[in-house]
Design an enzyme around this catalytic site. Structure first.
Site, PDB file in Angstrom:
ATOM      1  N   SER A 159      -6.091  31.426  -3.336  1.00 33.09           N
ATOM      2  CA  SER A 159      -6.308  32.147  -4.588  1.00 33.09           C
ATOM      3  C   SER A 159      -7.690  31.830  -5.155  1.00 33.09           C
ATOM      4  CB  SER A 159      -5.177  31.813  -5.559  1.00 33.09           C
ATOM      5  OG  SER A 159      -5.164  32.691  -6.665  1.00 33.09           O
ATOM      6  N   ASP A 254       0.924  41.530  -3.532  1.00 36.13           N
ATOM      7  CA  ASP A 254       0.019  40.656  -4.290  1.00 36.13           C
ATOM      8  C   ASP A 254      -1.080  41.518  -4.876  1.00 36.13           C
ATOM      9  OD1 ASP A 254      -1.714  38.679  -5.204  1.00 36.13           O
ATOM     10  OD2 ASP A 254      -2.180  37.879  -3.219  1.00 36.13           O
ATOM     11  N   HIS A 284       2.101  36.621  -4.094  1.00 34.92           N
ATOM     12  CA  HIS A 284       1.005  35.693  -4.344  1.00 34.92           C
ATOM     13  C   HIS A 284       1.560  34.285  -4.579  1.00 34.92           C
ATOM     14  CE1 HIS A 284      -3.114  34.725  -5.469  1.00 34.92           C
ATOM     15  NE2 HIS A 284      -2.580  33.883  -6.335  1.00 34.92           N
TER      16      HIS A 284
END
Length: 316
Positions: A159, A254, A284
């Protein structure tokens, strides 16, 4: 595409727990909620051969790092991974992604270095990036003492950590950071403009929301001009050619799926050796949800196997 049953279960757990969205409260409240939630999601914190915690000199004060030597990693000349945690540049710490670092250390027979880099909004861009760059320099300059091979250092992150990892790979290519043998980008944030269609498809109801991602970004950047700086949005870099070979993990459900895929495709087009691994049924953050999602450790295992091969090739 349908959600993996494990991912659906995690979403149901989150809905049952309630709680306000991060963007509806303070940063302190968001950190408290995050710190309370991640232990219920993480996978097993398996033992490693050795763990060391220390402070190194950073550009604006000391940076704390944790070093895991994986079971099977040689005492000298080991491959090494600099792992950068996610959390939107606002959340996360040395505990929040520790299970991933332990898995990666053991599965790739590596030394994993994990920094507690500075977070926004107290420390806006580029503070966290500067810390991560300093840790990479420390690894290269102290390779002998760490028992690692400076020619076999990789960077990895998820991320926002994937964002920092991608930027470090670009800095390394340009000689602004030590060279890297490989990069592992796990559902990376690559475009802070947040205009990709996956923001529409998965903007609400799939864990990380579009509103939360905007809140993260707006805490990280100093001004709107930073949004199009390639060090914030590496997808906007003039060229990706010449960066380290890449392993890119995408979660199918996501908001970051499209920008991560676009980054991978640019790497491929511009001649960077690439493995793109989509997990179509996942959400995610799934790699940090090993207690409930079987694919979490599977994804790390695949990345570790690739790292073993890639760093072996680089060393040769």
């Amino acid at each position: 595409m349908t959600l993996d049953p494990d991912a659906l279960r995690v979403l149901e757990i989150g809905r049952a727990a309630g709680g306000e969205p991060f963007e509806d409260g303070s940063v302190a409240a968001a950190r408290a909620a995050y710190n309370a939630s991640f232990p219920t999601l993480q996978g097993e914190h398996e033992p490693v051969a050795a763990t060391l915690r220390q402070e190194i000199d950073g550009p604006n004060g000391p940076v704390t790092i944790r070093i895991h030597r994986g079971i099977g990693a040689p005492r000298t000349g080991a491959r090494a991974v600099l792992y950068l945690h996610g959390g939107g540049w606002v959340l996360g710490n040395l505990a929040s992604h520790d299970e991933i670092c332990r898995w990666l250390a053991n599965l790739s027979n590596a030394v994993v270095v994990y920094p507690d880099y500075r977070l926004a909004p107290e420390h806006e861009f580029p503070a966290g990036l500067e810390d991560c760059t300093a840790v990479l320099r420390f690894m290269a300059q102290n390779a002998g003492a760490l028992g690692i091979d400076p020619a076999r250092i990789a960077v990895a992150g998820d991320s926002a950590g994937g964002n920092l990892a991608a930027v470090l790979a670009l800095l390394a290519r340009d000689g602004l950071a030590p060279p890297l043998a490989a990069q592992v980008l796990i559902y990376p944030n690559t475009d802070a403009r947040q205009t990709a269609d996956s923001y529409r498809r998965f903007g609400d109801g799939f864990g990380l929301t579009a509103a939360t991602m905007a809140w993260f970004r707006d805490h990280y950047v100093r001004t709107p001009d930073d949004i199009t700086d390639w060090r914030v949005s590496p997808l906007l870099a003039p060229s990706l050619a010449g960066t380290a070979p890449a392993f890119v993990v995408i979660a199918g459900h996501d908001i970051l799926a499209d920008e991560g895929t676009a980054y991978a495709e640019r790497l491929r087009i511009e001649g960077v050796p690439l493995v793109l691994r989509p997990w179509l049924g996942q959400i995610h953050g799934f790699v940090s949800m090993g207690r409930h999602i079987l694919a979490a450790r599977q994804a790390v295992s695949e990345a570790a196997a690739w790292l073993q091969l890639q760093t072996r090739v680089q060393a040769d």
